[in-house]
Design a protein around this motif. Structure first.
Motif, PDB file in Angstrom:
ATOM      1  N   LYS A   1     -27.554  26.152   9.345  1.00 47.53           N
ATOM      2  CA  LYS A   1     -26.774  26.446  10.536  1.00 47.53           C
ATOM      3  C   LYS A   1     -26.072  25.115  10.955  1.00 47.53           C
ATOM      4  O   LYS A   1     -25.347  25.045  11.823  1.00 47.53           O
ATOM      5  CB  LYS A   1     -27.580  26.834  11.543  1.00 47.53           C
TER       6      LYS A   1
ATOM      7  N   ARG B   1     -31.532  26.440  16.950  1.00 47.31           N
ATOM      8  CA  ARG B   1     -31.167  27.339  15.764  1.00 47.31           C
ATOM      9  C   ARG B   1     -31.610  29.078  16.180  1.00 47.31           C
ATOM     10  O   ARG B   1     -31.000  29.858  15.545  1.00 47.31           O
ATOM     11  CB  ARG B   1     -32.168  26.769  14.861  1.00 47.31           C
ATOM     12  N   ARG B   2     -32.287  29.030  17.171  1.00 46.17           N
ATOM     13  CA  ARG B   2     -32.585  30.474  17.383  1.00 46.17           C
ATOM     14  C   ARG B   2     -31.436  31.219  18.123  1.00 46.17           C
ATOM     15  O   ARG B   2     -31.303  32.681  18.145  1.00 46.17           O
ATOM     16  CB  ARG B   2     -33.883  30.458  18.242  1.00 46.17           C
ATOM     17  N   ASN B   3     -30.928  30.424  19.052  1.00 46.15           N
ATOM     18  CA  ASN B   3     -29.966  30.924  19.808  1.00 46.15           C
ATOM     19  C   ASN B   3     -28.235  30.960  19.257  1.00 46.15           C
ATOM     20  O   ASN B   3     -27.569  31.500  20.156  1.00 46.15           O
ATOM     21  CB  ASN B   3     -29.886  30.498  21.356  1.00 46.15           C
TER      22      ASN B   3
ATOM     23  N   GLU C   1     -34.956  23.652  17.353  1.00 41.80           N
ATOM     24  CA  GLU C   1     -35.534  24.819  17.146  1.00 41.80           C
ATOM     25  C   GLU C   1     -34.753  25.949  18.110  1.00 41.80           C
ATOM     26  O   GLU C   1     -34.664  26.901  17.673  1.00 41.80           O
ATOM     27  CB  GLU C   1     -37.067  24.587  17.437  1.00 41.80           C
ATOM     28  N   TYR C   2     -34.681  25.484  19.473  1.00 43.18           N
ATOM     29  CA  TYR C   2     -34.130  26.316  20.517  1.00 43.18           C
ATOM     30  C   TYR C   2     -32.556  26.622  19.964  1.00 43.18           C
ATOM     31  O   TYR C   2     -32.060  28.011  19.808  1.00 43.18           O
ATOM     32  CB  TYR C   2     -34.143  25.549  21.751  1.00 43.18           C
TER      33      TYR C   2
ATOM     34  N   ASP D   1     -25.415  30.533  16.172  1.00 45.55           N
ATOM     35  CA  ASP D   1     -25.107  30.711  14.704  1.00 45.55           C
ATOM     36  C   ASP D   1     -24.428  29.489  14.081  1.00 45.55           C
ATOM     37  O   ASP D   1     -24.648  29.399  12.641  1.00 45.55           O
ATOM     38  CB  ASP D   1     -23.883  31.777  14.493  1.00 45.55           C
TER      39      ASP D   1
ATOM     40  N   ASP E   1     -37.735  20.102  19.389  1.00 43.76           N
ATOM     41  CA  ASP E   1     -37.841  21.328  20.241  1.00 43.76           C
ATOM     42  C   ASP E   1     -36.235  21.835  20.525  1.00 43.76           C
ATOM     43  O   ASP E   1     -36.014  23.018  20.653  1.00 43.76           O
ATOM     44  CB  ASP E   1     -38.292  21.121  21.653  1.00 43.76           C
TER      45      ASP E   1
END
Length: 490
Positions: free
Chosen positions: A277, A382-384, A379-380, A386, A376
């Protein structure tokens, strides 16, 4: 990594075939780039040549006498004797005794070094011509008269009795045989200047180690070229302000837009295949267009309905915010690291696109970054999101790109056409290759078959004025221009 190194070594040590068209392009580029300097060299060399030839010019007056050799009656024997007599003229006339006898047969005293003799022989014939030459017209005919009186006896002394018959006598003309001609000197001066110019251009071509084609990059990496992006210019309105080269700008050329969309599409396929990503974009030196590539890739991802975020990781000279029209944003990445803002507060959102600016504190990333906070943040994101793009400072100048590459899945390297040397690119790209992060590269601002698109530099490439004190790279840094806004800001 080892296979890539072997491939690079084979390419680097191999002998490429000479491309005449490429050489011609190099000469034309040298002429276009340095035409004023080359013109000055041409004029200087031509002027120096004409001045030297004028200074060293000395008129030469000449009288001639032609002898026929008749000794045996056999043509071949007499021809051989004629050749020997012609070649011995210099030896005889340089002898002090000959010169003394010559002076004794003249009414006026002639300076010793003011005259000389030369001889000319036609192969297979029994004729040879002796020329009396001098820089003083008044001496020549008298020298010739004295010469023809004493020369036959000197021939008899060295060759036995030889019958010499005078065939022709040509007295000196008042016009020197090396008549002065300013036009002739100018032509010779220009030719000398052209030779020097061609030599200088050849030296430039032979020492040209910048990247202009994909094959030039084979000396650096075996990774593929993602795209060659053309040199373009904006279709400006008569009263419009200067604009950024963003694919969202309606006046940007269609071919340029398609090249950026093609880059994003290829990267998207590759990254989805590998479950990636985060894309980091870097270059070797300033002004290679990496920030524009970063922003345009983010905009291109939006057209594929990807929720996208772009991070301005260039805290030394942030430019992403400036391209979107919100330069001077108070909170950004540095403020997040300093604990002054959380993730949501540093994000500027517009639909599916979010931008994280560099923030209010400038400097190298090593002195600002917090590893735990960066982990952190990623990670945030990558979760939210594309697609995540990180713009960095030039890898050839700073270690910032190497530090940020730790948090990226893959790296796209921007190589500006005819800008950085192969060696500099190799040094800037090396860490990405060693860490197996490099996905490929783009050649930006190409002057190839798409050169009709014009010039990038006039339309929005930010200037890295803050990098100007970095030693040998100072030649790449230009004075900052007034920043350019885009009509398509967030």
């Amino acid at each position: 990594m080892q296979s890539e190194t072997r491939e690079i070594t084979r390419t680097y040590n191999g002998q490429d075939q000479i491309d005449l068209m490429e050489m011609l392009e190099d000469y034309l580029r040298c002429l276009k780039k340095y035409w004023l300097q080359l013109l000055l060299v041409l004029i200087t060399v031509a002027a120096a040549t004409v001045t030297y030839m004028n200074y060293t010019y000395s008129p030469v007056y000449s009288a001639k006498i032609t002898y026929a050799v008749k000794k045996t009656g056999d043509t071949s024997v007499d021809s051989s004797l004629t050749r020997r007599l012609s070649s011995s003229v210099g030896t005889i006339t340089d002898a002090p005794e000959f010169r003394d006898e010559l002076s004794a047969n003249m009414a006026d005293s002639v300076p010793e070094k003011s005259f000389w003799f030369s001889s000319q022989y036609t192969d297979g014939a029994n004729l040879y011509t002796i020329s009396v030459n001098s820089g003083k017209y008044k001496y020549v005919d008298e020298l010739l008269d004295a010469f023809q009186k004493i020369y036959p006896s000197w021939v008899d002394k060295s060759n036995g009795s030889v019958a010499l018959e005078i065939v022709d006598i040509t007295n000196a003309s008042a016009t020197p045989v090396n008549e002065y001609s300013l036009i002739d000197y100018l032509v010779k001066g220009i030719l000398a200047g052209l030779v020097i110019v061609v030599c200088l251009a050849t030296l430039y071509v032979q020492t040209l180690h910048t990247v202009r084609k994909e094959k030039d990059m084979r000396k650096v990496t075996s990774r593929s070229c993602v795209a060659v992006i053309p040199d373009v210019k904006i279709k400006k309105r008569s009263k419009s302000t200067k604009s950024q080269l963003l694919i969202s700008n309606k006046r940007i050329d269609w071919g340029y837009k398609q090249s950026l969309l093609s880059v994003q599409s290829r990267l998207d396929m590759q990254m989805e295949k590998n479950g990636q990503k985060v894309l980091l974009v870097s270059s070797t030196l300033p002004q290679e267009g990496k920030s524009h590539i970063s922003v345009n890739l983010a905009l291109a991802a939006l057209q594929n309905d990807k929720k996208t975020v772009i991070i301005d990781g260039d805290m030394r000279n942030p430019s992403v915010g400036r391209m979107f029209g919100f330069e001077g944003q108070s909170l950004g990445l540095s403020d997040y690291f300093d604990g002054k803002a959380d993730v949501e507060e540093i994000m500027i959102k517009s639909g599916n696109l979010s931008v994280i600016s560099a923030g209010t504190r400038n400097g190298g990333i090593s002195g600002i970054i917090s590893d735990s906070k960066m982990q952190d943040l990623m990670e945030y994101l990558r979760r939210n999101f594309d697609f995540i793009v990180i713009d960095t400072p030039p890898a050839g100048l700073f270690s910032d790109a190497d530090i940020l590459a730790k948090y990226a899945d893959t790296v796209l390297y921007v190589v500006r056409y005819d800008h950085a040397s192969v060696k500099e690119i190799q040094e800037g790209m090396s860490s990405f290759i060693q860490n197996n992060k490099l996905s490929g590269y783009v050649i930006n601002q190409s002057h190839g078959s798409l050169s009709s698109y014009g010039k990038y530099g006039k339309y929005g490439y930010s200037k890295y004025g803050h990098y100007g004190h970095y030693g040998k790279y100072k030649r790449y840094i230009k004075t900052a221009e007034k920043e350019m806004n885009t009509e398509d800001s967030l």
